[in-house]
Motif scaffolding. Structure first.
Motif, PDB file in Angstrom:
ATOM      1  N   VAL A  84       0.835  -1.028   0.228  1.00 52.95           N
ATOM      2  CA  VAL A  84       0.058  -0.317  -0.029  1.00 52.95           C
ATOM      3  C   VAL A  84       1.101   1.112  -0.095  1.00 52.95           C
ATOM      4  N   LEU A  85       1.982   1.747   1.138  1.00 54.90           N
ATOM      5  CA  LEU A  85       2.685   2.169   0.872  1.00 54.90           C
ATOM      6  C   LEU A  85       3.103   2.870  -0.546  1.00 54.90           C
ATOM      7  N   ALA A  86       3.741   1.636  -0.785  1.00 55.59           N
ATOM      8  CA  ALA A  86       5.038   1.817  -1.786  1.00 55.59           C
ATOM      9  C   ALA A  86       4.021   1.947  -3.258  1.00 55.59           C
ATOM     10  N   SER A  87       2.615   1.513  -3.329  1.00 59.80           N
ATOM     11  CA  SER A  87       2.397   1.877  -4.954  1.00 59.80           C
ATOM     12  C   SER A  87       1.313   3.852  -4.356  1.00 59.80           C
ATOM     13  N   GLU A  88       1.479   4.125  -3.113  1.00 62.88           N
ATOM     14  CA  GLU A  88       0.769   5.419  -2.563  1.00 62.88           C
ATOM     15  C   GLU A  88       2.549   6.116  -2.874  1.00 62.88           C
ATOM     16  N   GLY A  89       3.881   5.675  -2.666  1.00 61.66           N
ATOM     17  CA  GLY A  89       5.151   6.524  -3.198  1.00 61.66           C
ATOM     18  C   GLY A  89       5.450   6.234  -4.540  1.00 61.66           C
ATOM     19  N   GLN A  90       5.142   5.595  -4.787  1.00 70.07           N
ATOM     20  CA  GLN A  90       5.376   5.299  -6.739  1.00 70.07           C
ATOM     21  C   GLN A  90       4.064   6.416  -7.609  1.00 70.07           C
ATOM     22  N   ALA A  91       2.823   6.338  -6.662  1.00 77.64           N
ATOM     23  CA  ALA A  91       2.358   7.872  -7.410  1.00 77.64           C
ATOM     24  C   ALA A  91       2.434   8.983  -7.022  1.00 77.64           C
ATOM     25  N   LEU A  92       2.938   9.398  -6.043  1.00 72.64           N
ATOM     26  CA  LEU A  92       3.538  10.230  -5.294  1.00 72.64           C
ATOM     27  C   LEU A  92       4.748  10.901  -6.216  1.00 72.64           C
ATOM     28  N   GLY A  93       5.777   9.702  -6.376  1.00 71.02           N
ATOM     29  CA  GLY A  93       7.014  10.367  -7.222  1.00 71.02           C
ATOM     30  C   GLY A  93       8.548  10.237  -6.294  1.00 71.02           C
ATOM     31  N   LEU A  94       8.193   8.961  -5.161  1.00 72.33           N
ATOM     32  CA  LEU A  94       9.149   9.469  -4.013  1.00 72.33           C
ATOM     33  C   LEU A  94       9.621   8.286  -4.119  1.00 72.33           C
ATOM     34  N   VAL A  95       9.507   7.286  -5.923  1.00 72.51           N
ATOM     35  CA  VAL A  95      10.681   6.137  -6.013  1.00 72.51           C
ATOM     36  C   VAL A  95      10.281   5.417  -7.457  1.00 72.51           C
ATOM     37  N   SER A  96      11.194   5.164  -8.025  1.00 75.58           N
ATOM     38  CA  SER A  96      11.232   5.092  -9.673  1.00 75.58           C
ATOM     39  C   SER A  96      10.393   4.044  -9.147  1.00 75.58           C
ATOM     40  N   ARG A  97      10.420   3.731 -11.010  1.00 78.54           N
ATOM     41  CA  ARG A  97       9.796   2.550 -11.548  1.00 78.54           C
ATOM     42  C   ARG A  97      10.639   1.157 -11.057  1.00 78.54           C
ATOM     43  N   ARG A  98      11.755   1.268 -10.877  1.00 81.34           N
ATOM     44  CA  ARG A  98      12.829   0.029 -10.690  1.00 81.34           C
ATOM     45  C   ARG A  98      12.615   0.161  -9.887  1.00 81.34           C
ATOM     46  N   VAL A  99      12.594   0.917  -8.375  1.00 81.31           N
ATOM     47  CA  VAL A  99      13.082   0.269  -7.224  1.00 81.31           C
ATOM     48  C   VAL A  99      11.498   0.095  -6.506  1.00 81.31           C
TER      49      VAL A  99
END
Length: 758
Positions: A344-359
């Protein structure tokens, strides 16, 4: 194909794939969550590419997150935290903070992230462990009531609670570095205002609304109202700049303390399960198996790093809060994985641009692998501790469960020891006190100990399966022992160690499962009680008396059922099932298969004649004959044969003692010689004297073959060995000599604890 119909087809495909994947991993005894991820990978863009309306499916999957968090809030129990509140709040909070801090520092130094905010986000993901997987493993092993089980569940509850805070603060991490502090403060202030409103609504508005819905007596209307409430509050938090997940969690918390919480959870659970399946399958659709394969080495390295890092954080924390090293190690291994809510956190973080697609893909792969490994690790842990306890210098560290507190008025001898102060334990204590019998209670729950303090009942605060705790309770001088623990593993260990201290102790044990009945008898219990079978017996007694059968006849029949170990009431199981259950139970204890040597003096003897438990301390729970026949839970008439393989349970010293006995390196009683255990009294004048100083054994032609002290065996003790109060002496000689020595030493303060063998 029409777009709306295409969406229906996609939903059916996703759910079917998730169901298939879940079934596959369930057959492999893995968490079904992994099957949902696998199903999503198969039908997703990186797999067979069957899903066309990916965005719409992901949007619907957000309902899964909302219902997951809502149900988590409803299930949240302050009572669970209260059981282990110190380690839960203190240890759980420190674990999260340390994981975030260490991860942020390491990831910045190594270069995994480009900003502190990203490091904090990564640390938040790694700080969460899997409530679903850990709880399932604990329930399968019946360890939810053990010390390590309570510690793990307490920390997991705090992690789940922290998830709501993380989701609320997460959007603030997306702000520029110079304004991130102000953004976090603003987010926390917004949370506080929202929490205040939620508390007010939870006190004055929500209970009235649920009562109104319940008054209609319509399940559909109640469910509709609850779902509308959940999603409405979730949308409100989204509008306030927080997250939908945060709102759903708070909505659940608002309901958790209302009398309709259980009813709400019952109605919502099917919706939660379906949409949560959709969510995890949608996560799986985002995983690229080719990427995982190409980066497999890196992912396995990250798994090892995460596992080791969380283990090294959790274990010292639990130890620092006063728990034994064994409990700390179990908690560290059990909480070392990354949890499902990290998705859940990872999905939200990707949507916010906190992590790249690879990470993001690396996080998903690492999380999935840790979830796969957890059940295997927890299954291997008992074997590891069995090995560690066989290493002399490790054993004192692992058996460091010392009493945390002891009542000042604990009786010295002739008392009854009750292990476990649940409902059954309370009833036992009350009935014993009504007859004026001295009682000591052992329990490891702070709330139960407080009840004992207030009731002025003597107690020992500690783990009832610990040898040192049992010693403190005076089990070796007790009249009887009652074991009413909820955890089967603790029950077995408590019984085994109590009999190490006092082999002839009168023990009555409550069996939580019917599969444990024979094993507990085999371990030395004098009486085993199974609550469900006892309830059946009492109901049958009432009904049979009601139709006119004579009460003495009924009582005789029911007593016969008890004397046959409830065999008539137990469900029939095949020999293969019994053997499998037996070996699973033995695996959790210190056990080994032992081949009876050729020309062993034990050959052709019955178990009653061999008297193995009294002579060596081991329990023989299965025999495999040379021709392949297996005798599970052999009775006293079973005959040992050359070539038999014996499944033995006992400490390292006890197993070594049995090995010497089986090889004929120590004597056993026969027609001309008997072996007899005697215990040395506290006031005996021979205490602190060496065997060389005493000629009484020589005069009586009796040999001291072994001394049993604190559960350890000293075979053929050296003449310079001092005798200590409480020592059990294995005396071997002719019957008249043993009888004469017994009378002689009784005058000197040595009391026999066994009738003379004949």
């Amino acid at each position: 194909m029409q777009e709306d119909f295409r969406l229906i087809v996609d939903l059916v495909l996703v759910l079917a794939a998730a169901a298939g994947g879940g079934l596959l991993v369930a057959l492999l005894r893995q968490p079904v969550l992994l099957g949902y991820l696998l199903g999503g990978m198969v039908v997703g863009p990186a797999g067979l590419g069957l899903i066309k309306e990916l965005i719409q499916v992901e949007t619907l999957a957000q309902f899964g997150v909302a219902f997951l968090l809502f149900a988590l809030g409803v299930e949240f129990s302050f009572a669970e935290i209260k059981k282990v509140q110190v380690i839960s709040l203190g240890g759980g909070g420190l674990q999260i903070a340390l994981t975030i801090l260490i991860t942020a520092l390491v990831s910045l130094v190594v270069g995994w992230v480009s900003s502190p905010a990203q490091g904090v986000f990564l640390g938040a993901i790694l700080s969460l462990s899997s409530t679903a997987v850990v709880l399932k493993c604990l329930m399968e092993r019946n360890e939810t009531e053990t010390t390590h089980g309570q510690v793990m569940l307490g920390i997991l509850v705090v992690q789940d609670l922290a998830l709501g805070l993380m989701l609320a603060v997460l959007p603030a991490l997306d702000q520029p570095a110079e304004t991130i502090g102000l953004a976090v403060v603003t987010a926390l202030l917004r949370i506080s205002l929202f929490a205040g409103g939620a508390v007010a609504a939870g006190i004055w508005l929500i209970p009235r609304l649920l009562r109104l819905l319940a008054r209609t007596e319509s399940k559909e209307l109640f469910l509709l109202g609850v779902v509308a409430l959940c999603l409405g509050i979730a949308l409100l938090t989204e509008h306030l700049g927080l997250s939908i997940e945060m709102g759903a969690f708070v909505a659940g918390l608002m309901i958790s303390e209302v009398e309709y919480a259980d009813q709400t959870l019952t109605y919502v659970e099917p919706l939660r399960d379906i949409f949560a399946t959709l969510f995890f399958a949608a996560i799986g659709m985002l995983i690229d198996p080719v990427f995982l394969w190409q980066n497999l080495e890196l992912i396995l390295g990250l798994v090892a790093l995460v596992w080791l890092g969380k283990f090294l954080i959790v274990t010292p924390l639990v130890k620092a809060f006063g728990y034994s090293l064994k409990t700390a190690l179990l908690a560290g291994l059990g909480l070392a994985q990354i949890g499902e809510f990290s998705f859940v956190l990872a999905s939200e973080g990707q949507a916010l641009g906190l992590v790249s697609r690879r990470v993001y893909l690396l996080i998903l792969g690492t999380t999935a692998v840790t979830l796969v490994l957890t059940p295997f690790v927890l299954r291997l842990v008992p074997s590891f501790f069995n090995w560690a306890e066989s290493v002399p210098w490790l054993r004192p560290y692992l058996d460091a469960d010392v009493p945390k507190e002891v009542a000042s008025d604990i009786p010295i001898q002739g008392h009854l020891v009750v292990c476990g102060y649940g409902q059954m334990g309370r009833n036992l204590v009350r009935l014993m006190q009504e007859h004026g019998l001295p009682v000591v209670v052992i329990d490891q729950s702070e709330s139960k100990i407080q009840q004992l303090r207030e009731a002025h009942i003597p107690y020992v605060y500690g783990n009832a399966s610990s040898l040192r705790v049992l010693e403190t309770a005076g089990v070796d001088k007790a009249r009887s022992l009652a074991i009413a623990l909820r955890d089967p593993m603790s029950t077995r260990l408590c019984l085994k160690r109590a009999l190490e201290l006092s082999p002839e102790l009168d023990t009555v044990v409550c069996a939580n499962k019917d599969q444990d009945i024979e094993l507990l008898y085999q371990l030395g219990a004098r009486e085993v009680v199974q609550p469900e079978f006892e309830a059946s017996i009492e109901l049958s007694t009432h009904l049979l008396a009601g139709v006119g059968l004579a009460l003495p006849v009924i009582q005789q029949e029911m007593q016969q059922i008890r004397s046959h170990h409830y065999l008539e009431l137990r469900p029939e199981r095949s020999p293969a099932q019994v053997s499998r259950e037996l070996q699973l139970a033995a695996r959790d204890m210190n056990s080994r298969w032992y081949r009876l040597p050729d020309k062993s003096p034990l050959a052709d003897m019955t178990l009653e004649e061999a008297n193995l438990r009294y002579l060596t301390g081991v329990s023989l729970i299965a025999i495999r004959r040379a021709k392949g026949e297996e005798v599970d839970y052999p009775d006293a008439t079973a005959i040992l044969q050359t070539g038999d393989r014996l499944l033995l349970v006992g400490t390292t010293e006890e197993l070594a003692a049995f090995d010497e006995l089986a090889k004929g390196e120590v004597a056993i009683h026969d027609e001309n010689m008997l072996c007899h255990w005697m215990t040395l009294g506290v006031n005996s004048p021979v205490v602190n004297q060496t065997l060389a100083q005493l000629d009484v054994f020589t005069r009586c032609s009796v040999q001291v073959q072994a001394i049993r002290r604190d559960g350890k065996f000293f075979w053929f003790p050296d003449n310079n060995m001092n005798l200590q109060a409480g020592d059990l002496l294995l005396l071997c000689g002719a019957y008249p000599a043993l009888n004469q020595l017994q009378q002689l030493l009784s005058v000197q303060g040595v009391q026999s604890i066994f009738p003379v063998l004949s």
